[in-house]
Design a protein around this motif. Structure first.
Motif, mmCIF file in Angstrom:
data_model
loop_
_atom_site.group_PDB
_atom_site.id
_atom_site.type_symbol
_atom_site.label_atom_id
_atom_site.label_comp_id
_atom_site.label_asym_id
_atom_site.label_seq_id
_atom_site.Cartn_x
_atom_site.Cartn_y
_atom_site.Cartn_z
ATOM 1 N N PRO A 52 1.341 5.227 8.201
ATOM 2 C CA PRO A 52 0.382 4.340 7.535
ATOM 3 C C PRO A 52 0.402 4.586 6.026
ATOM 4 N N ALA A 53 -0.027 3.576 5.277
ATOM 5 C CA ALA A 53 -0.131 3.726 3.823
ATOM 6 C C ALA A 53 -1.032 4.913 3.499
ATOM 7 N N GLY A 54 -0.685 5.650 2.470
ATOM 8 C CA GLY A 54 -1.472 6.811 2.069
ATOM 9 C C GLY A 54 -0.978 8.119 2.658
ATOM 10 N N THR A 55 0.129 8.084 3.376
ATOM 11 C CA THR A 55 0.679 9.297 4.007
ATOM 12 C C THR A 55 1.560 10.057 3.022
ATOM 13 N N THR A 100 3.061 10.600 -2.038
ATOM 14 C CA THR A 100 2.192 9.791 -1.204
ATOM 15 C C THR A 100 2.781 8.382 -1.139
ATOM 16 N N PHE A 101 3.061 7.931 0.073
ATOM 17 C CA PHE A 101 3.682 6.620 0.268
ATOM 18 C C PHE A 101 2.621 5.568 0.527
ATOM 19 N N ARG A 102 2.709 4.483 -0.233
ATOM 20 C CA ARG A 102 1.733 3.399 -0.175
ATOM 21 C C ARG A 102 2.420 2.096 0.238
ATOM 22 N N ALA A 103 1.623 1.060 0.434
ATOM 23 C CA ALA A 103 2.192 -0.260 0.734
ATOM 24 C C ALA A 103 3.205 -0.604 -0.355
ATOM 25 N N ASP A 105 6.182 0.784 -0.509
ATOM 26 C CA ASP A 105 7.114 1.912 -0.640
ATOM 27 C C ASP A 105 8.124 1.997 0.502
ATOM 28 N N ILE A 130 6.267 1.465 6.394
ATOM 29 C CA ILE A 130 4.801 1.522 6.275
ATOM 30 C C ILE A 130 4.199 0.614 7.331
#
Length: 131
Positions: A52-55, A100-103, A105, A130
């Motif tokens: 999920p985004a924010g991981t 931190t990986f976001r939408a 990415d 994501i």
């Protein structure tokens, strides 16, 4: 003359028996990618992540031959990069960095560990999806 030659010969024999100085080991880094680090070991190691985004995704590295220096961990996807400089007080030394990986990415990523001189010491490639 004999008194002068004997000490010189003895010194020459000692120099011939002395071990050659050790060549400095070339710096290198083992690199692994995962979802966490516990007790200085990578957790959730993979080459593909569906998160999920924010991981946070961690780059764990074991650096050898680079004591008393710094390394830079670079996460990159095309032109997009993020860098973190880390101290390496001894060799070998285990350390880690994360991104931190976001939408937006999602895609193929590379993480490289660079020495203080900019030389590549190690790398790992991985894919992020994501959710």
């Amino acid at each position: 003359m004999r008194k002068v030659l004997l000490p010189l010969l003895a010194c020459a024999a000692l120099v011939a028996q002395a071990p050659a100085p050790k060549a400095e080991a070339k710096a290198s880094a083992e690199v692994k990618v995962g979802t966490g680090v516990e007790k200085m070991e990578i957790q959730g190691e993979s080459a593909s992540f569906k998160v999920p985004a924010g991981t946070r995704i961690y780059a764990w590295t074991k650096v050898a031959g680079a004591a008393d220096s710094t390394v830079t961990v670079v996460f990159s996807k095309g032109e997009r990069t993020s860098k973190q400089e880390l101290k390496v007080p001894r060799s070998p030394y285990r350390t880690n960095a994360y991104r931190t990986f976001r939408a937006g990415d999602a895609g193929d990523w590379t993480v490289k560990v660079l020495g203080a001189d900019g030389a590549e010491l190690g790398k790992a490639e991985f894919t992020v999806e994501i959710q």
